[in-house]
Design an enzyme around this catalytic site. Structure first.
Site, mmCIF file in Angstrom:
data_model
loop_
_atom_site.group_PDB
_atom_site.id
_atom_site.type_symbol
_atom_site.label_atom_id
_atom_site.label_comp_id
_atom_site.label_asym_id
_atom_site.label_seq_id
_atom_site.Cartn_x
_atom_site.Cartn_y
_atom_site.Cartn_z
ATOM 1 N N TYR A 105 0.862 -1.177 0.000
ATOM 2 C CA TYR A 105 0.000 0.000 0.000
ATOM 3 C C TYR A 105 0.895 1.222 0.000
ATOM 4 O O TYR A 105 1.862 1.291 0.762
ATOM 5 C CB TYR A 105 -0.889 0.017 1.253
ATOM 6 C CG TYR A 105 -1.664 1.314 1.386
ATOM 7 C CD1 TYR A 105 -2.942 1.425 0.858
ATOM 8 C CD2 TYR A 105 -1.095 2.436 1.994
ATOM 9 C CE1 TYR A 105 -3.640 2.617 0.944
ATOM 10 C CE2 TYR A 105 -1.783 3.631 2.083
ATOM 11 C CZ TYR A 105 -3.060 3.721 1.557
ATOM 12 O OH TYR A 105 -3.742 4.899 1.626
ATOM 13 N N GLU A 193 -3.408 7.571 -4.171
ATOM 14 C CA GLU A 193 -3.248 6.274 -3.504
ATOM 15 C C GLU A 193 -3.049 5.160 -4.517
ATOM 16 O O GLU A 193 -3.774 5.083 -5.500
ATOM 17 C CB GLU A 193 -4.494 5.987 -2.659
ATOM 18 C CG GLU A 193 -4.413 4.689 -1.875
ATOM 19 C CD GLU A 193 -5.754 4.341 -1.212
ATOM 20 O OE1 GLU A 193 -5.911 4.610 -0.018
ATOM 21 O OE2 GLU A 193 -6.630 3.798 -1.915
#
Ligand code: GDP
Ligand code: MN
Length: 390
Positions: A105, A193
């Site tokens: 992530y 993101e």
């Protein structure tokens, strides 16, 4: 403004980040054509991905792999028929599927407390970050980018090392992390993101592994869109909440909250104060709504429609401080709006400042409940929302 994955990927690609090829399709036949092209250029599998502005598409059945063009067409048809979290799927992204070894992530976001860009990384990629935060907050590593210089190389390395990247993979990670901060700054994004940032096999590289951005989520600061016509052009009006859209088009700042008292106010500071006083009086605000300075009757009527579209609204508090805004104009807007309303909810109106006297006369003649002080207005609104007498 949220960008769809396909456009967010394009933004990353233009910034030189590793993003797989891919194309958007609106019909199963078009998805098949793209899949045929990808298979012809060497893909072993393709991935079909719903383009809707929410996360968790994978779990909702909106991300699927196909091994042939026929299968891609069939899956595209299934996904195009889905509604994910209330959003109908109108487009799919067809891209070569990656062979994922691990999922990371990585995100760059505006961090208000440090007044800058915060980088967050986790070796527990794939899952939504809120889930990681709830399960194991120590699995999330943070670095604050330098306000002027961006993410410094040693910071990017430190971040990469702490999520287990070494050697050539660490080098790739540093380039991607710095790249994300660059994209965030240049596009005035609140959030960039990548989840998952996937580790895939790459026998040609020294470490045998490569990082690719398999998903991308980008939110652009609405107030900065004027500086980015190229990003504004990517706005997908069909995916926008019609109420948010009307507010934007009317120049009304509107943020929906989950309480029962609809608030119509002019000026951001006064709006914040109004929310505070409603809360202090024991109520819960249903929204933040700023009609701005100099609002005319039509804008007031639009604001009323926007507030009433929220079925949770049980009472309305109108709090106007007339400066450039004329009180009588607002009163006329309220009277006009009442004539068009589909449902009625009790309302209390406080108008002070410019033309307050004329406003009061109009409101009294119209049978509106009024208040002079803000405390009194807030208390009345709370009582009305609770079903009490005026
Ligand atoms: P999200 O669920 O909306 O965040 O959509 P993602 O694009 O992140 O996809 C969800 C999950 O599908 C990922 O975490 C991966 O596990 C899987 N996935 C996405 N793309 C690929 C791919 O190219 N190959 C493989 N094998 N899995 C993928
Ligand atoms: Mn994802």
């Amino acid at each position: 403004m949220k960008l769809h994955e396909a456009e967010a990927r394009e933004l990353l690609r233009r910034a030189g980040l590793p993003v797989p090829d891919g194309e958007v399709a609106t019909t199963p036949a078009a998805a098949r054509a793209t899949a045929e092209r990808l298979f012809a250029s060497g893909a072993k599998q393709v991935v079909i991905k719903a383009q809707v502005l929410v996360g968790g598409r994978g779990k909702a059945g909106g991300v699927k792999l196909a091994a042939t063009a026929e299968e891609a067409e069939k899956i595209a048809a299934q996904i195009l028929a889905l509604t994910i979290k209330d959003l109908p799927v109108r487009r799919v992204l067809v891209a070569p599927a990656a062979e994922i070894l691990r999922e990371i992530y990585l995100s760059a976001l505006i961090d208000r407390s440090s007044r800058g860009i915060l980088l967050m990384a986790s070796a527990a990629g794939g899952m939504e970050i809120e889930e990681v935060a709830a399960k194991d907050p120590t699995a999330i590593i943070r670095e604050n980018a330098h306000p002027h210089a961006g993410l410094l190389p040693f910071q990017a390395r430190r971040l990469g090392l702490r999520i287990g990247a070494r050697g050539d993979l660490l080098k790739q990670f540093v380039a991607i992390a710095t790249g994300l901060v660059r994209v965030a700054r240049e596009s005035d994004a609140d959030l960039v993101e990548v989840n998952p940032l996937a580790v895939v096999p790459a026998p040609e590289l020294p470490g045998g592994e490569r990082l690719v951005c398999l998903d991308a989520k980008v939110t652009i600061d609405d107030s900065a869109l004027e500086r980015h016509p190229e990003l504004e052009a990517w706005r997908d009006e069909d995916s926008e909440d019609p109420i948010d859209r009307e507010a934007r088009e009317m120049g009304i700042a509107y943020i929906r909250l989950d309480g029962s008292i609809g608030c119509m106010v002019n000026g951001a500071g006064l709006a914040m104060t109004t929310l505070d006083l409603v809360t202090r009086a024991g109520g819960t605000p249903a929204n933040f709504l700023d009609i701005g300075g100099g609002a005319r009757a039509d804008k007031v009527a639009a604001a009323m429609r926007i507030i009433l579209a929220d079925k949770g609204v049980k009472a309305i508090l109108v709090n106007i401080f007339g400066g450039i805004t004329r009180g009588d104009e607002v009163a006329r807007g309220l009277i006009e709006a009442r004539g068009q309303q589909e449902r009625t909810v009790p309302m209390v109106v406080r108008i002070v400042g410019t033309n307050a006297k004329e406003a009061a006369e109009l409101l009294t003649a119209g049978g509106f409940a009024t208040a002079t002080s803000l405390d009194e207005a807030a208390e009345k609104a709370v009582a009305l929302a609770a079903g009490g007498a005026q």
